[in-house]
Design a protein around this motif. Structure first.
Motif, PDB file in Angstrom:
ATOM      1  N   GLY A  37      14.341   7.975  21.716  1.00 22.61           N
ATOM      2  CA  GLY A  37      15.333   8.693  20.994  1.00 22.61           C
ATOM      3  C   GLY A  37      15.826   7.810  19.807  1.00 22.61           C
ATOM      4  N   ALA A  38      15.217   6.734  19.455  1.00 26.83           N
ATOM      5  CA  ALA A  38      15.603   5.992  18.296  1.00 26.83           C
ATOM      6  C   ALA A  38      15.161   6.516  17.073  1.00 26.83           C
ATOM      7  CB  ALA A  38      15.063   4.615  18.631  1.00 26.83           C
ATOM      8  N   GLY A  39      14.096   7.182  16.861  1.00 32.36           N
ATOM      9  CA  GLY A  39      13.901   8.077  15.805  1.00 32.36           C
ATOM     10  C   GLY A  39      12.509   7.635  15.052  1.00 32.36           C
ATOM     11  N   GLU A  70      19.103   4.652  16.821  1.00 31.28           N
ATOM     12  CA  GLU A  70      19.963   5.884  16.059  1.00 31.28           C
ATOM     13  C   GLU A  70      19.586   6.252  14.985  1.00 31.28           C
ATOM     14  OE1 GLU A  70      24.132   4.961  16.674  1.00 31.28           O
ATOM     15  OE2 GLU A  70      23.866   4.494  18.803  1.00 31.28           O
ATOM     16  N   GLY A  71      18.211   6.339  14.644  1.00 29.41           N
ATOM     17  CA  GLY A  71      17.616   7.019  13.387  1.00 29.41           C
ATOM     18  C   GLY A  71      17.652   6.115  11.965  1.00 29.41           C
ATOM     19  N   ARG A  72      17.945   4.714  12.404  1.00 27.34           N
ATOM     20  CA  ARG A  72      17.938   3.573  11.319  1.00 27.34           C
ATOM     21  C   ARG A  72      17.212   2.530  11.507  1.00 27.34           C
ATOM     22  NH1 ARG A  72      22.002   4.611   7.806  1.00 27.34           N
ATOM     23  NH2 ARG A  72      24.024   6.146   8.564  1.00 27.34           N
ATOM     24  N   ILE A  73      16.556   1.841  10.633  1.00 28.78           N
ATOM     25  CA  ILE A  73      16.054   0.770  10.800  1.00 28.78           C
ATOM     26  C   ILE A  73      17.119  -0.509  11.048  1.00 28.78           C
ATOM     27  CG2 ILE A  73      14.306  -1.147   9.893  1.00 28.78           C
ATOM     28  CD1 ILE A  73      12.867   1.143   8.512  1.00 28.78           C
ATOM     29  N   LYS A 126      -1.602  -3.553   2.643  1.00 29.50           N
ATOM     30  CA  LYS A 126      -3.161  -3.423   3.050  1.00 29.50           C
ATOM     31  C   LYS A 126      -3.426  -4.185   4.147  1.00 29.50           C
ATOM     32  CE  LYS A 126      -4.587  -1.510  -1.492  1.00 29.50           C
ATOM     33  NZ  LYS A 126      -5.197  -1.981  -2.754  1.00 29.50           N
ATOM     34  N   GLY A 127      -4.255  -3.796   5.083  1.00 27.10           N
ATOM     35  CA  GLY A 127      -4.607  -4.489   6.150  1.00 27.10           C
ATOM     36  C   GLY A 127      -3.491  -5.154   7.361  1.00 27.10           C
ATOM     37  N   GLU A 128      -2.249  -4.239   7.095  1.00 24.59           N
ATOM     38  CA  GLU A 128      -1.117  -4.953   7.940  1.00 24.59           C
ATOM     39  C   GLU A 128      -1.075  -3.807   9.233  1.00 24.59           C
ATOM     40  OE1 GLU A 128       3.579  -5.645   7.643  1.00 24.59           O
ATOM     41  OE2 GLU A 128       2.815  -4.439   6.173  1.00 24.59           O
ATOM     42  N   ILE A 129      -0.569  -4.421  10.263  1.00 25.30           N
ATOM     43  CA  ILE A 129      -0.380  -3.549  11.504  1.00 25.30           C
ATOM     44  C   ILE A 129       1.158  -3.941  11.722  1.00 25.30           C
ATOM     45  CG2 ILE A 129      -0.464  -3.225  13.841  1.00 25.30           C
ATOM     46  CD1 ILE A 129      -3.203  -4.663  13.921  1.00 25.30           C
ATOM     47  N   LEU A 130       1.751  -2.602  10.999  1.00 22.41           N
ATOM     48  CA  LEU A 130       3.254  -2.813  10.982  1.00 22.41           C
ATOM     49  C   LEU A 130       3.967  -1.943  12.569  1.00 22.41           C
ATOM     50  CD1 LEU A 130       5.820  -3.534   9.561  1.00 22.41           C
ATOM     51  CD2 LEU A 130       5.505  -1.059   8.232  1.00 22.41           C
ATOM     52  N   GLY A 131       4.362  -2.714  13.224  1.00 24.75           N
ATOM     53  CA  GLY A 131       5.119  -2.105  14.342  1.00 24.75           C
ATOM     54  C   GLY A 131       6.489  -1.607  14.327  1.00 24.75           C
ATOM     55  N   PHE A 132       6.454  -0.471  14.884  1.00 29.34           N
ATOM     56  CA  PHE A 132       7.930   0.165  15.057  1.00 29.34           C
ATOM     57  C   PHE A 132       8.262   0.232  16.590  1.00 29.34           C
ATOM     58  CE2 PHE A 132       7.180   1.544  10.643  1.00 29.34           C
ATOM     59  CZ  PHE A 132       8.693   1.832  10.403  1.00 29.34           C
ATOM     60  N   ALA A 133       9.421  -0.441  16.742  1.00 29.89           N
ATOM     61  CA  ALA A 133      10.013  -0.527  18.196  1.00 29.89           C
ATOM     62  C   ALA A 133      11.130   0.053  18.319  1.00 29.89           C
ATOM     63  CB  ALA A 133      10.084  -2.074  18.779  1.00 29.89           C
ATOM     64  N   GLY A 134      11.654   0.309  19.612  1.00 30.32           N
ATOM     65  CA  GLY A 134      12.941   0.898  19.898  1.00 30.32           C
ATOM     66  C   GLY A 134      13.027   1.880  21.148  1.00 30.32           C
ATOM     67  N   LEU A 176       0.843  -1.346  -0.100  1.00 28.40           N
ATOM     68  CA  LEU A 176      -0.056   0.073   0.063  1.00 28.40           C
ATOM     69  C   LEU A 176       0.847   1.149   0.015  1.00 28.40           C
ATOM     70  CD1 LEU A 176      -2.562   1.642   0.329  1.00 28.40           C
ATOM     71  CD2 LEU A 176      -2.486   1.133   2.834  1.00 28.40           C
ATOM     72  N   LEU A 177       2.094   1.447   1.003  1.00 36.74           N
ATOM     73  CA  LEU A 177       2.556   2.360   1.010  1.00 36.74           C
ATOM     74  C   LEU A 177       4.162   2.125   1.108  1.00 36.74           C
ATOM     75  CD1 LEU A 177       2.897   5.470   2.095  1.00 36.74           C
ATOM     76  CD2 LEU A 177       3.190   4.505   4.359  1.00 36.74           C
ATOM     77  N   GLU A 178       4.967   2.701   0.427  1.00 33.72           N
ATOM     78  CA  GLU A 178       6.209   2.428   0.324  1.00 33.72           C
ATOM     79  C   GLU A 178       7.147   3.844   0.536  1.00 33.72           C
ATOM     80  OE1 GLU A 178       8.182   0.174  -2.808  1.00 33.72           O
ATOM     81  OE2 GLU A 178       6.013   0.081  -3.677  1.00 33.72           O
ATOM     82  N   VAL A 179       8.247   3.488   1.517  1.00 31.34           N
ATOM     83  CA  VAL A 179       8.885   4.584   1.820  1.00 31.34           C
ATOM     84  C   VAL A 179      10.306   4.255   1.535  1.00 31.34           C
ATOM     85  CG1 VAL A 179       9.782   6.136   3.949  1.00 31.34           C
ATOM     86  CG2 VAL A 179       7.455   5.398   3.720  1.00 31.34           C
ATOM     87  N   ARG A 180      11.056   5.140   0.673  1.00 29.55           N
ATOM     88  CA  ARG A 180      12.459   4.809   0.310  1.00 29.55           C
ATOM     89  C   ARG A 180      13.661   6.025   0.552  1.00 29.55           C
ATOM     90  NH1 ARG A 180      10.722   3.137  -5.804  1.00 29.55           N
ATOM     91  NH2 ARG A 180       9.419   1.439  -5.351  1.00 29.55           N
ATOM     92  N   GLY A 181      14.727   5.672   1.353  1.00 26.70           N
ATOM     93  CA  GLY A 181      15.446   6.362   1.562  1.00 26.70           C
ATOM     94  C   GLY A 181      15.157   7.760   2.362  1.00 26.70           C
ATOM     95  N   LEU A 182      14.173   7.609   3.381  1.00 24.01           N
ATOM     96  CA  LEU A 182      13.783   8.716   4.252  1.00 24.01           C
ATOM     97  C   LEU A 182      14.918   9.428   5.091  1.00 24.01           C
ATOM     98  CD1 LEU A 182      11.210  10.652   4.266  1.00 24.01           C
ATOM     99  CD2 LEU A 182      10.659   9.391   6.392  1.00 24.01           C
ATOM    100  N   ASN A 183      15.203  10.828   4.806  1.00 24.30           N
ATOM    101  CA  ASN A 183      16.206  11.267   5.818  1.00 24.30           C
ATOM    102  C   ASN A 183      15.802  12.433   6.538  1.00 24.30           C
ATOM    103  OD1 ASN A 183      18.949   9.911   5.316  1.00 24.30           O
ATOM    104  ND2 ASN A 183      18.059   9.861   3.435  1.00 24.30           N
ATOM    105  N   ASN A 184      16.272  12.936   7.639  1.00 23.36           N
ATOM    106  CA  ASN A 184      15.970  13.932   8.276  1.00 23.36           C
ATOM    107  C   ASN A 184      17.256  14.346   9.442  1.00 23.36           C
ATOM    108  OD1 ASN A 184      15.016  16.522   9.430  1.00 23.36           O
ATOM    109  ND2 ASN A 184      13.301  15.557  10.549  1.00 23.36           N
TER     110      ASN A 184
END
Length: 490
Positions: free
Chosen positions: A283-285, A464-467, A272-280, A251-259
């Protein structure tokens, strides 16, 4: 505290509540949002005057008509929303309003810094009294607030949700300090929603529900199931609702996002229909990545693709136009307009879609808001109630209401259950899994391991800001998450 009652316009916040706290113990106050926990503690701290009831300290009746009265009786309180003066030093914050003065009536800086250092030495803390508060992390600021509280020679320290904004490692440090207070004979009352913390640090727990006293037990007399039942009034054997395994097409693709250093070359795909968890860890970003994706913060480079087509997100309105919405980490700062009504908050993002020639149908707006509020079971006395009068759980559901009216394809949830009770969590978990079943792609950022492990189809771990790695549903464990969260993979 005996038979404490307190009413506000249209609401009886406390109804004959009793509380008995033993000296030198750690006493937890628990209950669902709106149970009266914070109100009871504000009565004890002299911030509110009770309509009825008595307060006894060391067996003697006391009148606490102001915060100053409470402080003079050895009571201090640390609020969930920390409010230090960031441009001042640590020592200035600790002694604010009571600076040591010279004979010439000017601040005795040397004495203030020396006194501050003596306090740190006593408690084994390594802060520099002259460091500005703005240079400290949230966990350190919280520790300074505790030091400030006990510097008044406090016998009783009240902490409201002390671990809501700090990492697990910092929580352990905080609990070590609470145990140190206990050894000194200082009593601690903590308001918390986190069951694990209660069983880790508390000696006794008192439960409130709907402004009433439910019961008080020593921790050894309870287990998780019985404590939850006391809080919500019903059995809750399965906190996390079941979701069918698997998900749909990308559904959504993110490529090389930087800040800058906060977000470095972040790439991922949401289905679509996925629950995508972000852990860390803190301050991990994770939050910075989501803010950049939603257009709240700028990003220096990167590509976002929606349904196979590149899109540009420079502002929040760009994200919303492309059916991406976000429930931010802070409900109060940028999630709600607290001085506006329930109806106004629900309708705010979709007003431009519902107006004709710039004119709104107010009757239709009320109908839509009531329907949305009813669907998510937002507990409010009226659509005209100001958002700041709702409990934390109902504020969170209010945010979901306003975004779900936009029929989003992607819903970003940043700490969706922070500071809310177990009953409200269960309701929000059901909303999340229900949306996923409808095909909405959900990004879940959470510091609660149980939440990430039990709800996510996949978990991306940031450091530290990276996956730093991706864990599939069957292989996610707390140990694997912490290993990826604490060390950058080469």
């Amino acid at each position: 505290m005996r038979n404490i009652s307190k009413s506000f316009p249209g609401v009886k916040a406390l109804d004959g509540v009793d509380l008995r706290v033993e000296q030198g113990t750690v006493h937890a106050i628990m209950g669902e949002n709106g149970a009266g926990k914070s109100t009871l503690m504000k009565v004890l701290f002299g911030q509110y005057t009770p309509d009825e009831g008595e307060i006894f300290l060391e067996g003697k009746p006391v009148q606490l008509k102001s915060v100053k009265d409470a402080v003079n009786h050895g009571i201090s309180m640390i609020y969930q929303e920390l409010s230090p003066i960031k441009e001042l030093s640590i020592a200035e914050n600790i002694f604010v309003g009571r600076y040591p003065m010279t004979a010439a009536h000017i601040i005795d800086w040397k004495k203030m810094y020396t006194s501050c250092q003596e306090i740190f030495d006593r408690w084994g803390l390594s802060y520099d009294p002259q460091t500005k508060i703005k240079m400290l992390k949230t966990a350190d600021i919280q520790m300074i607030e505790i030091i400030k509280a006990i510097s008044f020679n406090a016998k009783l320290v009240i902490m409201d949700e002390p671990s809501s904004s700090i990492s697990q490692k910092e929580v352990e440090k905080l609990f070590d300090f609470i145990r140190a207070l206990k050894k000194e004979g200082i009593t601690t009352i903590i308001i918390t929603h986190k069951l694990d913390e209660v069983f880790t640090v508390a000696d006794q727990v008192t439960v409130l529900r709907d402004g009433k006293y439910i019961g008080s037990n020593r921790i050894g007399e309870l287990d998780r199931a019985s404590l939850i039942k006391m809080m919500v009034g019903r059995e809750m054997n399965n906190l996390f609702p079941k979701k069918d395994a698997g998900y749909g097409a990308p559904l959504l693709e993110v490529r090389g996002l930087n800040n800058g250093s906060r977000v470095q070359d972040v790439s991922f795909t949401l289905h679509k229909g996925e629950i995508l968890g972000f852990a860390g860890i803190v301050g991990a970003g994770r939050t910075e990545t989501m803010r950049a994706l939603f257009g709240l913060d700028p990003h220096s480079s990167g590509e976002v693709i929606m349904d196979g087509k590149p899109i540009q997100i420079k502002h929040v309105r760009d994200a919303i136009k492309n059916d991406i919405v976000m429930a931010t980490e802070s409900r109060k700062d940028d999630g709600l307009v607290l001085c506006r009504s329930v109806e106004e908050n629900i309708m705010l993002p979709s007003l431009y879609r519902r107006s004709k020639g710039g004119i709104l149908n107010l009757k239709e707006n009320r109908r839509v808001a009531e329907e949305a509020s009813h669907k998510l079971e937002v507990k409010t006395s009226s659509m005209d109630t100001m958002a700041n009068f709702l409990s934390g759980g109902n504020q969170q559901k209010l945010i979901l209401c306003k975004w779900l009216l936009m029929n989003p394809k992607v819903l970003i949830l940043d700490e969706p259950t922070r500071g809310i009770d177990v009953g409200a969590k269960w309701e929000i978990y059901n909303i999340i899994t229900g949306l996923a079943k409808q095909g909405v792609g959900i990004i879940l950022v959470s510091s609660e391991m149980e939440e990430i492990i039990n709800l996510s189809d996949r978990v991306l771990v940031m450091c530290e800001g990276r996956i730093n790695g991706c864990l599939e549903k069957g292989e996610v464990t707390q140990e694997k998450i912490m290993n990826l969260a604490s060390e950058v993979q080469v």
